[in-house]
Design an enzyme around this catalytic site. Structure first.
Site, PDB file in Angstrom:
ATOM      1  N   ASP A 172      -2.875  -7.607  -7.423  1.00 14.37           N
ATOM      2  CA  ASP A 172      -4.240  -7.997  -7.796  1.00 14.37           C
ATOM      3  C   ASP A 172      -4.357  -7.812  -9.309  1.00 14.37           C
ATOM      4  OD1 ASP A 172      -5.853  -8.145  -4.982  1.00 14.37           O
ATOM      5  OD2 ASP A 172      -4.197  -6.725  -4.932  1.00 14.37           O
ATOM      6  N   HIS A 218       0.841  -1.205   0.000  1.00 12.74           N
ATOM      7  CA  HIS A 218       0.000   0.000   0.000  1.00 12.74           C
ATOM      8  C   HIS A 218       0.878   1.259   0.000  1.00 12.74           C
ATOM      9  CE1 HIS A 218      -2.847  -2.854   2.207  1.00 12.74           C
ATOM     10  NE2 HIS A 218      -3.556  -2.495   1.164  1.00 12.74           N
TER      11      HIS A 218
HETATM   12  P1  AMP Z   1      -6.301  -4.009  -0.684  1.00 11.99           P
HETATM   13  O1  AMP Z   1      -6.255  -3.096   0.493  1.00 11.99           O
HETATM   14  O2  AMP Z   1      -5.690  -5.360  -0.429  1.00 11.99           O
HETATM   15  O3  AMP Z   1      -7.652  -4.055  -1.355  1.00 11.99           O
HETATM   16  O4  AMP Z   1      -5.335  -3.370  -1.775  1.00 11.99           O
HETATM   17  C1  AMP Z   1      -5.428  -2.010  -2.127  1.00 11.99           C
HETATM   18  C2  AMP Z   1      -4.484  -1.758  -3.279  1.00 11.99           C
HETATM   19  O5  AMP Z   1      -3.162  -2.106  -2.883  1.00 11.99           O
HETATM   20  C3  AMP Z   1      -4.816  -2.597  -4.527  1.00 11.99           C
HETATM   21  O6  AMP Z   1      -4.601  -1.808  -5.693  1.00 11.99           O
HETATM   22  C4  AMP Z   1      -3.799  -3.708  -4.437  1.00 11.99           C
HETATM   23  O7  AMP Z   1      -3.447  -4.252  -5.689  1.00 11.99           O
HETATM   24  C5  AMP Z   1      -2.623  -2.986  -3.823  1.00 11.99           C
HETATM   25  N1  AMP Z   1      -1.739  -3.965  -3.191  1.00 11.99           N
HETATM   26  C6  AMP Z   1      -2.060  -4.855  -2.218  1.00 11.99           C
HETATM   27  N2  AMP Z   1      -1.005  -5.637  -1.944  1.00 11.99           N
HETATM   28  C7  AMP Z   1       0.003  -5.243  -2.773  1.00 11.99           C
HETATM   29  C8  AMP Z   1       1.346  -5.662  -2.986  1.00 11.99           C
HETATM   30  N3  AMP Z   1       1.887  -6.656  -2.297  1.00 11.99           N
HETATM   31  N4  AMP Z   1       2.075  -5.020  -3.918  1.00 11.99           N
HETATM   32  C9  AMP Z   1       1.538  -4.009  -4.645  1.00 11.99           C
HETATM   33  N5  AMP Z   1       0.288  -3.558  -4.489  1.00 11.99           N
HETATM   34  C10 AMP Z   1      -0.477  -4.166  -3.574  1.00 11.99           C
END
Ligand code: AMP
Length: 305
Positions: free
Chosen positions: A151, A37
């Site tokens: 994702d 994030h």
């Molecule tokens: P989430 O809070 O898991 O829904 O993720 C929010 C955003 O952060 C989304 O665009 C995800 O693809 C991105 N994200 C989550 N984990 C990662 C990671 N390990 N590397 C890069 N982006 C991430």
């Protein structure tokens, strides 16, 4: 950093920034921040005058029996991380603020790209994502919006949606961020027991083995998928849900590997459902592998410019 909880308060912030000639960057998240994030926030900080991070555990993207109630949350910790990363505004709406009339009767559906991969086991998931992202883009107003390649299917779906609907947002895809041992960072890693956490990097290991096979000349998607299945089959307690090889842009399933290809997996390890991928660019015998970046001392290395 300001924390705002209402649509009206966020609109006031972004309207004022645009009226002053500023560019607005939005990072949509479900909170419980990690370095993945943070890397999106840093990318948004570098490109924009006003950086907005939304943190909303969106109920409509969870299916019945999924982990909506258990999803990890830490609003105070998140506010500290966002503030330290240079975020200007954190948007933390309640469910009632986002869906004041109850579950939405208007939804956004992206066809084909949502078939298979995560859409197979989570048939209502992507409609929940595309609908809430459309709402967040409408609330924030014209902006750049930052999504992680972790994702991968979500990024492809959101890109296609903003193009199809002429949404006034530029979608920026950011590198997949990994722990030092290769495990893709995820809020859901918090569900892993120490034993499960120790085996979880095997998901990445299997994807690297797939990339090695393609580097060595394998071009049949089925053979590469078998290799991943065999390797993870031996890695108890990893329960593989899918391994798929698809064209990296439109996510068309491939038999023969050429051009830009994503190798994507989803697996259950205990209570956690984890996803991971690598992107291969194949030009004749040459194969480039994009496996993302690993954190070093808690920091995400910047891509060479
Ligand atoms: P989430 O809070 O898991 O829904 O993720 C929010 C955003 O952060 C989304 O665009 C995800 O693809 C991105 N994200 C989550 N984990 C990662 C990671 N390990 N590397 C890069 N982006 C991430």
């Amino acid at each position: 950093m300001r924390v705002v909880e209402t649509v009206a308060a966020l609109r006031a912030e972004t309207d004022a920034a645009r009226a002053a000639g500023g560019r607005v960057g939005l990072v949509p998240t479900m909170g419980y921040f990690h370095a993945g994030h943070r890397s999106l926030m840093e990318a948004a900080r570098a490109d924009n005058d006003l950086v907005v991070v939304s943190s909303f555990v969106n109920p409509t993207q969870f299916g019945p029996g999924e982990d909506l109630a258990a999803y990890p949350r830490d609003p105070e910790g998140d506010a500290r991380v966002a503030s330290a990363t240079g975020v200007d505004v954190m948007f933390t709406p309640s469910v009632a603020e986002m869906y004041p009339a109850g579950p939405p009767r208007t939804t956004v559906h992206v066809s084909e790209l949502t078939d298979g991969m995560c859409g197979a086991a989570r048939p209502t998931h992507f409609d929940g994502v595309t609908t809430v992202v459309t709402k967040l883009l409408s609330i924030t107003g014209p902006c750049r919006a930052y999504f992680g390649r972790k994702d991968y299917q979500q990024l492809a779906v959101v890109r296609r949606m903003t193009g199809d609907l002429n949404l006034p947002a530029t979608v920026v895809g950011c590198p997949l961020v990994r722990e030092r041992d290769g495990l893709a960072m995820s809020s859901r890693n918090a569900y892993l027991t120490p034993e499960q956490r120790a085996i979880a990097p095997e998901l990445h290991g299997a994807l690297l083995a797939a990339a090695d096979a393609v580097r060595a000349g394998e071009r049949q998607a089925a053979a590469v998928a078998d290799l991943v299945r065999e390797r993870l089959g031996a890695a108890s307690p990893i329960d593989l849900e899918y391994v798929e090889l698809r064209d990296a842009r439109e996510l068309v399933p491939l038999e023969h590997l050429a051009g830009e290809v994503v190798v994507a997996v989803a697996a259950r390890i205990g209570r956690a459902r984890l996803i991971d991928n690598v992107v291969l660019t194949i030009a004749g015998n040459a194969v480039e592998v994009d496996a993302g970046v690993r954190v070093v001392d808690g920091l995400v290395p910047r891509p060479a410019s």
